[in-house]
Design an enzyme around this catalytic site. Structure first.
Site, mmCIF file in Angstrom:
data_model
loop_
_atom_site.group_PDB
_atom_site.id
_atom_site.type_symbol
_atom_site.label_atom_id
_atom_site.label_comp_id
_atom_site.label_asym_id
_atom_site.label_seq_id
_atom_site.Cartn_x
_atom_site.Cartn_y
_atom_site.Cartn_z
ATOM 1 N N LYS A 1 6.784 1.957 8.156
ATOM 2 C CA LYS A 1 7.718 3.167 7.140
ATOM 3 C C LYS A 1 6.226 3.621 6.660
ATOM 4 O O LYS A 1 6.710 4.583 5.584
ATOM 5 C CB LYS A 1 7.224 1.780 5.555
ATOM 6 C CG LYS A 1 8.187 0.878 5.015
ATOM 7 C CD LYS A 1 8.018 -0.162 4.161
ATOM 8 C CE LYS A 1 8.980 -1.044 4.347
ATOM 9 N NZ LYS A 1 10.363 -0.986 3.982
ATOM 10 N N CYS B 1 16.827 -5.172 -1.552
ATOM 11 C CA CYS B 1 15.715 -6.677 -1.120
ATOM 12 C C CYS B 1 14.992 -6.954 -2.572
ATOM 13 O O CYS B 1 14.097 -7.407 -2.303
ATOM 14 C CB CYS B 1 15.243 -6.967 -0.017
ATOM 15 S SG CYS B 1 16.175 -6.135 1.907
ATOM 16 N N HIS C 1 10.059 -7.187 -4.316
ATOM 17 C CA HIS C 1 10.726 -7.201 -2.968
ATOM 18 C C HIS C 1 10.907 -8.826 -2.586
ATOM 19 O O HIS C 1 10.356 -9.265 -2.974
ATOM 20 C CB HIS C 1 9.819 -6.165 -2.115
ATOM 21 C CG HIS C 1 10.841 -6.081 -0.745
ATOM 22 N ND1 HIS C 1 10.916 -7.451 0.095
ATOM 23 C CD2 HIS C 1 11.519 -5.241 -0.443
ATOM 24 C CE1 HIS C 1 11.572 -6.441 0.434
ATOM 25 N NE2 HIS C 1 11.798 -5.708 1.041
ATOM 26 N N GLN D 1 4.737 -0.166 -0.171
ATOM 27 C CA GLN D 1 5.245 1.646 -0.428
ATOM 28 C C GLN D 1 4.197 2.266 -0.738
ATOM 29 O O GLN D 1 4.826 2.873 -0.890
ATOM 30 C CB GLN D 1 6.590 1.465 -1.410
ATOM 31 C CG GLN D 1 7.837 0.297 -1.137
ATOM 32 C CD GLN D 1 8.686 0.741 -0.560
ATOM 33 O OE1 GLN D 1 8.500 2.755 0.270
ATOM 34 N NE2 GLN D 1 9.638 0.371 0.633
ATOM 35 N N ASP E 1 0.761 -5.854 -2.611
ATOM 36 C CA ASP E 1 1.965 -5.685 -1.267
ATOM 37 C C ASP E 1 2.089 -4.325 -1.078
ATOM 38 O O ASP E 1 2.526 -3.177 -2.008
ATOM 39 C CB ASP E 1 3.708 -6.118 -2.106
ATOM 40 C CG ASP E 1 4.561 -6.059 -1.069
ATOM 41 O OD1 ASP E 1 4.461 -5.643 -0.026
ATOM 42 O OD2 ASP E 1 5.565 -5.645 -1.615
#
Ligand SMILES: Cc1ncc(COP(=O)(O)O)c(C=O)c1O
Lengths: 132, 414
Positions: free
Chosen positions: B228, B370, B124, B205, B202
């Site tokens: 999220k 993104c 991303h 998600q 990261d």
């Protein structure tokens, strides 16, 4: 709110004036990074009038159909006439209201054409392209 | 058979009752941001109606209570991702800020001219640009481990080769927001550590959708976004191993991150406050607790199982629509694929797809998500359409979306 009018879809399927003009008087590339619509317009200008106009690129139905109709429309127009063409005139031409979310798609080709004219006349791009 | 009681869950999400264009909202964009349950919304309202006070400052009851509940939310998040202690949880605005914190504060001390920074081709923008900037500031070299196109996973051979060049830091997504690819972060971390690199995962998600265990992964940093995962916008977290955080200089400075200040010097505060300058998002912290309560109440294994089922169904059904191309790991890889399904419809631009679905009340994402380098340079598409799922999505919503896709094909005569 149907923006996918018959005319939009048919211009998208079979765009007019798609391609390049060799030895164009001026060309201009415009890009919308948020949606990836990407267009280059080519203008053949003689005696202050648009003799021929073409575009190349890829994008959504609204941006491509609008470019197709607009390049049809501007042929034979004087530069002064083109300068007067704004969002209102464009919306009338394409016959749909794209709504705020898709306005930028509709105006991409107009923006490219306007900037091409500034470039052709060696003028600074002014605020008239900001609303597009 | 449902693994979650989705009908009961849906009752907790007021927004799902909304009609768009006269049609019941079908929200398939949870990878961008999740919807919020009433428990989270109520926590925010109650906070401002009854509990609002600045933290760490007042000696009065309101302030003491707010402070305690804010600290407690860190304990809860620490436990949720299995960090050792709340000192390892730094609150930030979102995953992007968490990554920037590391790229600035850790990067300033640890990266020098000529050093390597290793990412993957699946990242991303938030896990690219901060490193690009660090590389520019330091004259470091940015490298990307390649994607293996056939399986839509990181090419581990290429990753190993680049790891052996001993980068200072390696940063990669736990799960790709475009392809759904779930990386083998444990193996990648182990290889990185063996070659002396520090690792940032990261988790924007992954944390919302599966059980995350930062100690099992053994990563040095883990970034996540509250919004999220049922919490409000404006709260996110950086997990960092205690010793690494201790060794780091502060990022933002000012009030709260200090123990004492003199006219020409100051003393840094303890962890995690050393990294939280100024009044924090207290409401966000408290609401994060409510979000974690909610997710733990469901059980993260069940959350994952449910999404796997919906994703599988979506891939099967999408696969039956003529002209649709699905991106990401295939069906047989469902164990290594999360609840996002990106696709294209032949001869129709994703914006037109999303517009027509929008008119049917179906919210999907269209664009480069993104991740421009991945979408435009590696997948060769200007944009993609994407369904993404969460605990409140049902297979009949997939059916609705598929029906709308057929309408798209009718309108475009393809
Ligand atoms: C994989 C990944 N990383 C980072 C981010 C950035 O999250 P935020 O915008 O909340 O900082 C996102 C959000 O879309 C993401 O999907």
């Amino acid at each position: 709110m149907n923006i996918y009018a018959e005319e939009i879809i048919s211009h998208y399927e079979h765009p007019h004036n798609k391609g390049k003009i060799a030895n164009a008087s001026v060309d201009f590339h415009e890009y919308n990074p948020t949606c990836g619509d990407d267009i280059t317009v080519y203008l053949d200008i003689r005696d202050g009038k648009v003799r021929d106009a073409k575009f190349d690129g890829q994008g959504c139905a609204i941006s491509m159909a609008s470019a197709s109709m607009l390049t049809d429309e501007i042929k034979g127009k004087s530069m002064a006439e083109l300068e007067k063409t704004g969002v209102k005139e464009l919306i009338e031409l394409i016959g749909i209201d794209p709504g705020p979310a898709r306005l930028k798609c509709a105006t991409l080709s107009l923006k490219a054409i306007k900037k091409a004219l500034f470039l052709y006349q060696h003028k600074e791009v002014d605020d008239s392209t900001k609303e597009l | 058979m449902e693994t979650l009681d989705v009908d009961a869950i849906r009752k907790d999400f007021p927004i799902l009752k909304r009609k768009m264009n006269g049609k019941r909202l079908v929200y398939l964009d949870s990878a961008a941001t999740s919807q919020k349950p009433i428990q989270v919304i109520k926590t925010i309202c109650d906070y401002y109606k009854e509990q609002n006070a600045n933290i760490h400052r007042g000696l009065y009851q309101l302030s003491a209570d707010a402070t305690e509940r804010y600290v407690d939310s860190k304990r809860r998040l620490a436990k949720f991702i299995n960090a050792s202690e709340m000192q390892e949880i730094v609150y930030v605005r979102n995953a992007t800020e968490a990554i920037n914190l590391v790229a600035y504060a850790w990067g300033a001390q640890n990266v020098q001219k000529g050093d390597r920074i290793l990412l993957t081709e699946l990242e991303h923008h938030s896990n690219i640009v901060p490193w690009m900037e660090l590389a520019r500031r330091k004259g470091a070299v940015l490298e990307y481990a390649k994607m293996d196109d056939k399986v839509a996973h990181v090419d581990m051979g290429d990753f190993m080769e680049k790891i052996e060049k001993r980068p200072k830091i390696v940063a990669f997504a736990h799960m790709s927001n475009v392809l759904g690819t779930i990386n083998n972060v444990k193996e990648m971390t182990k290889a990185a550590h063996k070659n002396g690199a520090t690792v940032l995962v990261d988790g924007a998600q992954s944390a919302p959708h599966m059980k995350v265990d930062v100690r099992e992964i053994d990563c040095d940093f883990f970034a996540l976004s509250g919004h999220k995962m049922l919490a409000p916008m404006g709260i996110g977290a950086l997990y960092g191993k205690r010793q690494i955080l201790e060794d780091m200089e502060p990022f933002l400075t000012g009030g709260d991150m200090i123990k004492s200040v003199h006219y020409h010097s100051y003393e840094k505060n303890e962890l995690p406050w050393k990294f939280e300058a100024g009044t924090p998002n207290v409401e966000g912290g408290l609401a994060f607790t409510a979000a974690i309560d909610y997710l733990e109440g469901l059980g993260m294994d069940k959350v994952r199982q449910h999404e796997k089922e919906v994703t599988k169904y979506a891939i099967e059904e999408l696969g039956k629509v003529k002209g649709v191309k699905i991106y990401g790991p295939g069906m047989e890889e469902i164990e290594r694929r999360g609840g996002v399904v990106s696709f294209s419809v032949d001869k129709v631009h994703p914006h037109d797809v999303s517009q027509i679905l929008g008119e049917e009340g179906i919210a999907i994402r269209a664009g480069h998500h993104c991740a421009m380098p991945l979408v435009t340079e590696r997948l060769g598409e200007a944009a993609l359409s994407r369904f993404s799922f969460y605990i409140y999505n049902k297979s009949d919503e997939v059916d609705k979306a598929i029906r709308a896709l057929k309408k798209v094909r009718r309108i475009f005569r393809v």
